[in-house]
Write a protein that holds these residues in place. Structure first.
Motif, PDB file in Angstrom:
ATOM      1  N   ALA A  28      -8.478   8.167  10.734  1.00  0.00           N
ATOM      2  CA  ALA A  28      -8.238   9.415  10.008  1.00  0.00           C
ATOM      3  C   ALA A  28      -9.527   9.883   9.329  1.00  0.00           C
ATOM      4  O   ALA A  28     -10.274   9.077   8.769  1.00  0.00           O
ATOM      5  N   GLU A  29      -9.791  11.176   9.384  1.00  0.00           N
ATOM      6  CA  GLU A  29     -10.978  11.736   8.734  1.00  0.00           C
ATOM      7  C   GLU A  29     -10.716  12.015   7.261  1.00  0.00           C
ATOM      8  O   GLU A  29     -11.629  11.935   6.436  1.00  0.00           O
ATOM      9  N   ARG A  30      -9.484  12.350   6.941  1.00  0.00           N
ATOM     10  CA  ARG A  30      -9.120  12.648   5.563  1.00  0.00           C
ATOM     11  C   ARG A  30      -7.733  12.102   5.277  1.00  0.00           C
ATOM     12  O   ARG A  30      -6.924  11.927   6.194  1.00  0.00           O
ATOM     13  N   THR A  31      -7.459  11.875   4.002  1.00  0.00           N
ATOM     14  CA  THR A  31      -6.134  11.426   3.591  1.00  0.00           C
ATOM     15  C   THR A  31      -5.656  12.277   2.418  1.00  0.00           C
ATOM     16  O   THR A  31      -6.467  12.820   1.659  1.00  0.00           O
ATOM     17  N   VAL A  32      -4.337  12.367   2.295  1.00  0.00           N
ATOM     18  CA  VAL A  32      -3.732  13.098   1.182  1.00  0.00           C
ATOM     19  C   VAL A  32      -2.660  12.208   0.566  1.00  0.00           C
ATOM     20  O   VAL A  32      -1.679  11.857   1.227  1.00  0.00           O
ATOM     21  N   ASN A  33      -2.876  11.826  -0.696  1.00  0.00           N
ATOM     22  CA  ASN A  33      -1.890  11.038  -1.418  1.00  0.00           C
ATOM     23  C   ASN A  33      -1.001  12.014  -2.190  1.00  0.00           C
ATOM     24  O   ASN A  33      -1.470  12.703  -3.108  1.00  0.00           O
ATOM     25  N   ILE A  34       0.271  12.092  -1.802  1.00  0.00           N
ATOM     26  CA  ILE A  34       1.173  13.092  -2.384  1.00  0.00           C
ATOM     27  C   ILE A  34       2.033  12.513  -3.507  1.00  0.00           C
ATOM     28  O   ILE A  34       3.003  13.146  -3.933  1.00  0.00           O
ATOM     29  N   THR A  35       1.663  11.346  -3.999  1.00  0.00           N
ATOM     30  CA  THR A  35       2.396  10.748  -5.113  1.00  0.00           C
ATOM     31  C   THR A  35       2.395  11.689  -6.315  1.00  0.00           C
ATOM     32  O   THR A  35       1.362  12.265  -6.666  1.00  0.00           O
ATOM     33  N   ASP A  36       3.564  11.840  -6.921  1.00  0.00           N
ATOM     34  CA  ASP A  36       3.726  12.629  -8.155  1.00  0.00           C
ATOM     35  C   ASP A  36       3.504  14.124  -7.976  1.00  0.00           C
ATOM     36  O   ASP A  36       3.426  14.865  -8.963  1.00  0.00           O
ATOM     37  N   LEU A  37       3.406  14.605  -6.744  1.00  0.00           N
ATOM     38  CA  LEU A  37       3.280  16.041  -6.515  1.00  0.00           C
ATOM     39  C   LEU A  37       4.640  16.639  -6.199  1.00  0.00           C
ATOM     40  O   LEU A  37       5.437  16.037  -5.477  1.00  0.00           O
ATOM     41  N   ASP A  38       4.919  17.846  -6.743  1.00  0.00           N
ATOM     42  CA  ASP A  38       6.178  18.497  -6.379  1.00  0.00           C
ATOM     43  C   ASP A  38       6.033  19.101  -4.984  1.00  0.00           C
ATOM     44  O   ASP A  38       4.961  19.063  -4.371  1.00  0.00           O
ATOM     45  N   ASP A  39       7.129  19.675  -4.471  1.00  0.00           N
ATOM     46  CA  ASP A  39       7.127  20.139  -3.082  1.00  0.00           C
ATOM     47  C   ASP A  39       6.034  21.160  -2.808  1.00  0.00           C
ATOM     48  O   ASP A  39       5.298  21.062  -1.820  1.00  0.00           O
ATOM     49  N   ASP A  40       5.901  22.165  -3.668  1.00  0.00           N
ATOM     50  CA  ASP A  40       4.890  23.207  -3.444  1.00  0.00           C
ATOM     51  C   ASP A  40       3.483  22.634  -3.506  1.00  0.00           C
ATOM     52  O   ASP A  40       2.611  23.000  -2.699  1.00  0.00           O
ATOM     53  N   ALA A  99      -5.090   3.971   7.211  1.00  0.00           N
ATOM     54  CA  ALA A  99      -5.205   5.158   8.058  1.00  0.00           C
ATOM     55  C   ALA A  99      -6.668   5.530   8.284  1.00  0.00           C
ATOM     56  O   ALA A  99      -7.058   5.923   9.392  1.00  0.00           O
ATOM     57  N   LEU A 100      -7.489   5.413   7.256  1.00  0.00           N
ATOM     58  CA  LEU A 100      -8.926   5.680   7.421  1.00  0.00           C
ATOM     59  C   LEU A 100      -9.528   4.706   8.421  1.00  0.00           C
ATOM     60  O   LEU A 100     -10.344   5.095   9.271  1.00  0.00           O
ATOM     61  N   ALA A 101      -9.123   3.435   8.338  1.00  0.00           N
ATOM     62  CA  ALA A 101      -9.633   2.430   9.277  1.00  0.00           C
ATOM     63  C   ALA A 101      -9.186   2.729  10.704  1.00  0.00           C
ATOM     64  O   ALA A 101      -9.888   2.395  11.661  1.00  0.00           O
ATOM     65  N   HIS A 110       2.300  12.591   9.025  1.00  0.00           N
ATOM     66  CA  HIS A 110       3.046  12.384   7.788  1.00  0.00           C
ATOM     67  C   HIS A 110       3.663  10.981   7.825  1.00  0.00           C
ATOM     68  O   HIS A 110       4.587  10.716   8.577  1.00  0.00           O
ATOM     69  N   GLY A 111       3.118  10.077   7.008  1.00  0.00           N
ATOM     70  CA  GLY A 111       3.552   8.686   6.995  1.00  0.00           C
ATOM     71  C   GLY A 111       2.474   7.794   7.570  1.00  0.00           C
ATOM     72  O   GLY A 111       1.958   8.055   8.667  1.00  0.00           O
ATOM     73  N   ALA A 112       2.107   6.739   6.830  1.00  0.00           N
ATOM     74  CA  ALA A 112       1.046   5.834   7.279  1.00  0.00           C
ATOM     75  C   ALA A 112       1.555   4.407   7.400  1.00  0.00           C
ATOM     76  O   ALA A 112       0.823   3.451   7.157  1.00  0.00           O
ATOM     77  N   GLY A 113       2.829   4.269   7.798  1.00  0.00           N
ATOM     78  CA  GLY A 113       3.326   2.961   8.188  1.00  0.00           C
ATOM     79  C   GLY A 113       2.820   2.620   9.576  1.00  0.00           C
ATOM     80  O   GLY A 113       1.942   3.327  10.118  1.00  0.00           O
ATOM     81  N   PRO A 114       3.330   1.566  10.211  1.00  0.00           N
ATOM     82  CA  PRO A 114       2.838   1.184  11.542  1.00  0.00           C
ATOM     83  C   PRO A 114       2.893   2.315  12.565  1.00  0.00           C
ATOM     84  O   PRO A 114       1.944   2.508  13.327  1.00  0.00           O
ATOM     85  N   GLN A 140       2.237   8.185   0.386  1.00  0.00           N
ATOM     86  CA  GLN A 140       2.296   7.968  -1.059  1.00  0.00           C
ATOM     87  C   GLN A 140       1.725   6.617  -1.464  1.00  0.00           C
ATOM     88  O   GLN A 140       1.833   6.225  -2.629  1.00  0.00           O
ATOM     89  N   SER A 141       1.140   5.901  -0.506  1.00  0.00           N
ATOM     90  CA  SER A 141       0.590   4.581  -0.782  1.00  0.00           C
ATOM     91  C   SER A 141      -0.915   4.588  -0.539  1.00  0.00           C
ATOM     92  O   SER A 141      -1.371   4.848   0.587  1.00  0.00           O
ATOM     93  N   ALA A 142      -1.686   4.279  -1.566  1.00  0.00           N
ATOM     94  CA  ALA A 142      -3.139   4.216  -1.415  1.00  0.00           C
ATOM     95  C   ALA A 142      -3.537   3.145  -0.416  1.00  0.00           C
ATOM     96  O   ALA A 142      -4.483   3.324   0.365  1.00  0.00           O
ATOM     97  N   TRP A 143      -2.807   2.021  -0.415  1.00  0.00           N
ATOM     98  CA  TRP A 143      -3.107   0.929   0.515  1.00  0.00           C
ATOM     99  C   TRP A 143      -2.905   1.377   1.965  1.00  0.00           C
ATOM    100  O   TRP A 143      -3.745   1.133   2.832  1.00  0.00           O
ATOM    101  N   ARG A 144      -1.800   2.076   2.230  1.00  0.00           N
ATOM    102  CA  ARG A 144      -1.555   2.534   3.593  1.00  0.00           C
ATOM    103  C   ARG A 144      -2.566   3.608   4.004  1.00  0.00           C
ATOM    104  O   ARG A 144      -2.984   3.659   5.169  1.00  0.00           O
TER     105      ARG A 144
END
Length: 344
Positions: free
Chosen positions: A207-219, A202-204, A169-173, A194-198
């Protein structure tokens, strides 16, 4: 010489100061590259009593460079050596050190002052956490040694095994380092941010998969993350690499029964979170907080960087002159970069 001087929250500037001579057991190092980090940003904004008990103070702790002078009694290093050092060293004799929990040492010796033309490395750090680096390793790539050593510590505590599903959870450094090391261990890694760039980074990193959670509620966030795990049960291991209580909760909420949540990102003092105690009990969840590094993890991190198993350059957004320090911290805060290498 030029050096960054911190005088209080929001008060950081490059100033002219006198060079220091190394004392017994110490070495002076000409800084060839110093890297920014999240701790620098937090300290710049609100101070850090543990790192800066008195002000004004030198600033910065991730660096690599060339030895210019050694103090009395130093035998392992000579002028001209290319070196990197961690930011602390444990005492070796307090209760924590004697039971092998050196990251909790009561007498940690700190290093500050990397954003400068030269830095004097304290004797305990010279003795235990300073290493010569090969000519093939760029100074900018070696500078992020300290955060990588903390991630190595996190990996050691995580229990990740070959074939595990790991959600970072989190794709910073820090998150990217976890992605890389978990991939090297043979895990199937999912990166959440929440960042497509980050997430591209992560793929580079593996990571095999990524999940962008921007604009999604908690559930919806929890559902989106679990959807990528076997049977939608959740991760074998979840790693929090952000440092926000809601993300701590998200990490725990998306591990499978019997899974492990590693809470790695440091939160503000007094920050609280909520958890379902019934689920923790009946699903036998493991929760671990991980802080800082130990000399053995620093040694491992040096090997990872020196061999190229971890590409330190991939963590650097841009190389800039020393005078761009404050602008670089502001760019980090605005999401215009993750980590900058500053060259005096």
């Amino acid at each position: 010489m030029r050096a960054a001087i911190f005088r209080g929250p929001g008060e950081l500037a490059i100033e002219e100061i006198e060079r220091e001579k190394p004392g017994p057991g110490e070495i002076a190092v000409e800084v060839r590259a110093a890297a920014t980090c999240g701790t620098d940003l937090k300290s710049y904004r609100r101070g850090h009593p543990k790192l800066f008990p008195t002000l004004p103070a030198r600033f910065g702790h991730e660096f690599a460079g060339v030895v210019t002078e050694v103090g009395e009694g130093v035998e392992s290093f000579t002028p001209g050596m290319r070196v990197v050092a961690a930011n602390t060293a444990p005492c070796g004799y307090c209760w924590a050190c004697t039971i092998g929990r050196e990251s909790l040492c009561e007498n940690l010796v700190f290093l500050n002052g990397a954003f400068a033309e030269e830095i004097v490395v304290p004797a305990p750090i010279v003795a235990r956490n300073t290493y010569e680096i090969p000519d093939t390793l760029p100074f900018e790539a070696a500078a992020p040694l300290e955060p990588l050593a903390t991630v190595v510590h996190g990996m050691a505590e995580s229990g990740i095994e070959l074939g595990d599903t790991v959600v970072v959870h989190g794709a910073g450094p820090i998150g990217l380092m976890f992605v890389r090391l978990a991939t090297l261990r043979g895990a199937h890694v999912i990166s959440v941010d929440q960042s497509a760039w980050r997430l591209e980074q992560a793929l580079a990193a593996g990571a095999e998969r990524t999940v962008n959670i921007t604009d999604l509620d908690d559930d919806a966030r929890l559902e989106a993350i679990r959807a990528h795990t076997p049977g939608e049960r959740g991760a074998d291991v979840g790693i929090e690499a952000v440092g926000l209580p809601p993300v701590w909760e998200q990490t725990l909420d998306t591990v499978r029964p019997g899974g492990t949540a590693v809470w790695f990102g440091g939160t503000p003092k007094g920050a609280l979170m909520s958890l379902d105690t019934s689920r923790v009990h009946y699903e036998e969840l493991t929760m671990k907080g991980v802080f800082h590094h130990q000399p053995r993890y620093v040694a491992t991190a040096v090997k990872l960087l020196a061999t190229g198993r971890v590409d330190g350059m991939s963590l650097i957004t841009e190389t800039r002159p020393l005078e761009a320090l404050v602008d670089s911290l502001e760019d980090m805060a605005a999401g215009r970069g993750s980590k900058f290498a500053l060259v005096p």
